[in-house]
Design a protein around this motif. Structure first.
Motif, PDB file in Angstrom:
ATOM      1  N   PHE A   1       0.841  -1.199   0.000  1.00 28.25           N
ATOM      2  CA  PHE A   1       0.000   0.000   0.000  1.00 28.25           C
ATOM      3  C   PHE A   1       0.879   1.253   0.000  1.00 28.25           C
ATOM      4  CE2 PHE A   1      -2.445   3.411   1.889  1.00 28.25           C
ATOM      5  CZ  PHE A   1      -3.715   3.263   1.339  1.00 28.25           C
ATOM      6  N   VAL A   2       1.867   1.273   0.879  1.00 28.85           N
ATOM      7  CA  VAL A   2       2.772   2.428   0.968  1.00 28.85           C
ATOM      8  C   VAL A   2       3.587   2.573  -0.322  1.00 28.85           C
ATOM      9  CG1 VAL A   2       4.754   3.395   2.199  1.00 28.85           C
ATOM     10  CG2 VAL A   2       2.903   2.295   3.477  1.00 28.85           C
ATOM     11  N   ILE A   3       4.112   1.456  -0.825  1.00 28.49           N
ATOM     12  CA  ILE A   3       4.890   1.490  -2.069  1.00 28.49           C
ATOM     13  C   ILE A   3       4.035   1.988  -3.223  1.00 28.49           C
ATOM     14  CG2 ILE A   3       6.053   0.042  -3.779  1.00 28.49           C
ATOM     15  CD1 ILE A   3       6.984  -1.730  -1.433  1.00 28.49           C
ATOM     16  N   GLY A   4       2.807   1.486  -3.310  1.00 28.35           N
ATOM     17  CA  GLY A   4       1.919   1.880  -4.397  1.00 28.35           C
ATOM     18  C   GLY A   4       1.567   3.358  -4.356  1.00 28.35           C
ATOM     19  N   TYR A   5       1.311   3.870  -3.143  1.00 29.76           N
ATOM     20  CA  TYR A   5       0.966   5.286  -3.015  1.00 29.76           C
ATOM     21  C   TYR A   5       2.132   6.164  -3.475  1.00 29.76           C
ATOM     22  CZ  TYR A   5      -0.996   9.575  -1.082  1.00 29.76           C
ATOM     23  OH  TYR A   5      -1.496  10.846  -0.943  1.00 29.76           O
TER      24      TYR A   5
ATOM     25  N   LEU B   1       4.794   9.936  -7.023  1.00 31.74           N
ATOM     26  CA  LEU B   1       6.112  10.435  -7.395  1.00 31.74           C
ATOM     27  C   LEU B   1       6.476  10.175  -8.851  1.00 31.74           C
ATOM     28  CD1 LEU B   1       8.126   9.381  -4.216  1.00 31.74           C
ATOM     29  CD2 LEU B   1       7.125  11.616  -4.741  1.00 31.74           C
ATOM     30  N   LEU B   2       5.939   9.105  -9.440  1.00 29.63           N
ATOM     31  CA  LEU B   2       6.335   8.748 -10.800  1.00 29.63           C
ATOM     32  C   LEU B   2       5.169   8.744 -11.787  1.00 29.63           C
ATOM     33  CD1 LEU B   2       8.873   5.834 -10.105  1.00 29.63           C
ATOM     34  CD2 LEU B   2       9.378   8.200 -10.716  1.00 29.63           C
ATOM     35  N   ILE B   3       4.158   7.930 -11.504  1.00 33.72           N
ATOM     36  CA  ILE B   3       3.110   7.730 -12.497  1.00 33.72           C
ATOM     37  C   ILE B   3       2.310   9.001 -12.744  1.00 33.72           C
ATOM     38  CG2 ILE B   3       0.965   6.479 -12.982  1.00 33.72           C
ATOM     39  CD1 ILE B   3       2.185   4.043 -11.716  1.00 33.72           C
ATOM     40  N   GLN B   4       1.984   9.747 -11.696  1.00 29.89           N
ATOM     41  CA  GLN B   4       1.193  10.956 -11.876  1.00 29.89           C
ATOM     42  C   GLN B   4       1.904  11.962 -12.783  1.00 29.89           C
ATOM     43  OE1 GLN B   4      -2.080  11.510 -10.692  1.00 29.89           O
ATOM     44  NE2 GLN B   4      -1.809  13.062 -12.273  1.00 29.89           N
ATOM     45  N   ARG B   5       3.216  12.064 -12.651  1.00 34.99           N
ATOM     46  CA  ARG B   5       3.973  12.971 -13.508  1.00 34.99           C
ATOM     47  C   ARG B   5       3.941  12.512 -14.956  1.00 34.99           C
ATOM     48  NH1 ARG B   5       9.333  14.513  -9.837  1.00 34.99           N
ATOM     49  NH2 ARG B   5       8.171  15.111  -7.959  1.00 34.99           N
TER      50      ARG B   5
ATOM     51  N   HIS C   1      -4.962  12.721  -4.926  1.00 30.15           N
ATOM     52  CA  HIS C   1      -4.879  11.889  -3.731  1.00 30.15           C
ATOM     53  C   HIS C   1      -5.725  10.624  -3.903  1.00 30.15           C
ATOM     54  CE1 HIS C   1      -4.506  10.770   0.443  1.00 30.15           C
ATOM     55  NE2 HIS C   1      -5.787  10.918   0.675  1.00 30.15           N
ATOM     56  N   VAL C   2      -6.891  10.768  -4.508  1.00 29.23           N
ATOM     57  CA  VAL C   2      -7.755   9.608  -4.760  1.00 29.23           C
ATOM     58  C   VAL C   2      -7.075   8.645  -5.725  1.00 29.23           C
ATOM     59  CG1 VAL C   2      -9.951   8.845  -5.740  1.00 29.23           C
ATOM     60  CG2 VAL C   2      -9.880  10.850  -4.255  1.00 29.23           C
ATOM     61  N   TYR C   3      -6.461   9.183  -6.759  1.00 31.33           N
ATOM     62  CA  TYR C   3      -5.732   8.329  -7.693  1.00 31.33           C
ATOM     63  C   TYR C   3      -4.636   7.549  -6.971  1.00 31.33           C
ATOM     64  CZ  TYR C   3      -7.832  10.518 -11.839  1.00 31.33           C
ATOM     65  OH  TYR C   3      -8.705  10.949 -12.809  1.00 31.33           O
TER      66      TYR C   3
ATOM     67  N   PHE D   1      -4.373   3.493  -6.484  1.00 31.37           N
ATOM     68  CA  PHE D   1      -3.191   2.717  -6.876  1.00 31.37           C
ATOM     69  C   PHE D   1      -2.639   1.952  -5.681  1.00 31.37           C
ATOM     70  CE2 PHE D   1       0.872   1.566  -8.490  1.00 31.37           C
ATOM     71  CZ  PHE D   1       0.781   1.602  -9.868  1.00 31.37           C
ATOM     72  N   ALA D   2      -2.658   2.580  -4.500  1.00 30.17           N
ATOM     73  CA  ALA D   2      -2.161   1.913  -3.292  1.00 30.17           C
ATOM     74  C   ALA D   2      -3.001   0.688  -2.948  1.00 30.17           C
ATOM     75  CB  ALA D   2      -2.167   2.906  -2.132  1.00 30.17           C
TER      76      ALA D   2
END
Length: 291
Positions: free
Chosen positions: A73-77, A82-86, A187-189, A193-194
């Motif tokens: 969960f933490v890794i996914g968030y 940090l990466l996918i959203q950008r 944040h929802v996204y 993902f998490a």
């Protein structure tokens, strides 16, 4: 008749595993509209974490599930924020290329850390079995199927009844309206993902106690997830379950009655047939109601 029943039972067990492994992929695609090509790596991270924890703590592999899901969960968030959203802010193809690159990188890291050899997670009750009406059930496969069904039910309840689930569904159906209502969509996204990563980690544990695994398997589980989503539909645990069961039963019947080299052939024939007849999957898109 017993052979057919045994094959169908094995197919249902395999299908339950496919469904659990694919439901996170389905949720990410349905909400974020991102094809996560690193999904198989998340599954394998769960398997390796369970292997390490069960050996170091001397506990049953299934008891490591809360720790593994919390870690994923933490890794996914963090991965999404940090990466996918950008990458998503840049273009859809950028996010796909990013996840593909991350999968390749982490696969090589896993080979370096764990070696390319096959691993397996063996619980103390691995060789327990019983018969029911001529069909043999071993405790490992039965527990894997039950764990898959329980986790899929929990995710369905989370999406339908919880406040987080309502926000996720609202964001997936009408992103602009959700923004206007004050929802922090990014944040929802990340939370979506998490959650998906956590369920991928849980799937890794279930896979690890039944099947041997290695870093080379990441592409296989990503591809299986894609096929299950196409078969069952996007964004729905029920769709993932139907798609997973269909794929599992088809694979076991093919291996038993045609040959062990042909399940991939029938899988892709089924995939092409569904794309021609029902391109949105058997249950369609779970988040398309308001679009």
């Amino acid at each position: 008749m017993n052979l057919i029943a045994q094959t169908l039972a094995d197919g249902m067990v395999l299908g339950g595993i496919y469904a659990l492994a694919a439901v996170g992929f389905s949720l990410i695609f349905g909400v974020l509209h991102v094809i996560n090509l690193s999904h198989g790596i998340l599954v394998l991270i769960g398997a390796y974490l369970a292997l390490i924890l069960s050996e170091k703590l001397h506990i049953d592999p299934l008891l490591t599930m809360p720790l593994v899901m919390a870690a994923l969960f933490v890794i996914g968030y963090a991965y999404q924020r940090l990466l996918i959203q950008r990458a998503v802010d840049s273009s859809a193809i950028a996010s796909m290329l990013l996840t593909f690159g991350v999968a390749l990188m982490l696969q090589n890291v896993m080979i370096w850390v764990f070696s390319p050899d096959m691993k397996n997670i063996t619980p103390g009750w691995a060789f327990t079995s019983f018969k029911l009406g001529g069909v043999t059930f071993d405790a490992v496969r039965l527990s894997a199927l039950l764990a898959s069904l329980v986790l899929l039910s929990c995710l369905a309840a989370l999406l339908k009844f919880s406040a987080l689930g309502r926000v996720i569904r609202a964001t997936a159906q009408q992103t602009l309206a959700a923004r206007l209502c004050g929802v922090n969509v990014r944040h929802v996204y990340a939370l979506t993902f998490a959650v998906s990563a956590a369920f991928a980690g849980a799937a890794g544990i279930v896979i690890g106690i039944i099947l041997p695994f290695s870093p080379a398997d990441e592409a296989t589980w990503t591809l299986n997830a894609f096929v299950v989503v196409v078969l069952g539909g996007v964004g729905s645990p029920a769709g993932a379950l139907i798609g997973g069961l269909l794929l599992g039963i088809v694979n076991t019947l093919t291996a038993q009655y045609i040959g062990p080299s042909f399940p991939n052939v029938t899988t892709f024939l089924l995939l092409v047939l569904l794309l021609l007849v029902r391109p949105h999957g058997l249950l369609g898109n779970a988040f398309s109601a308001s679009r």
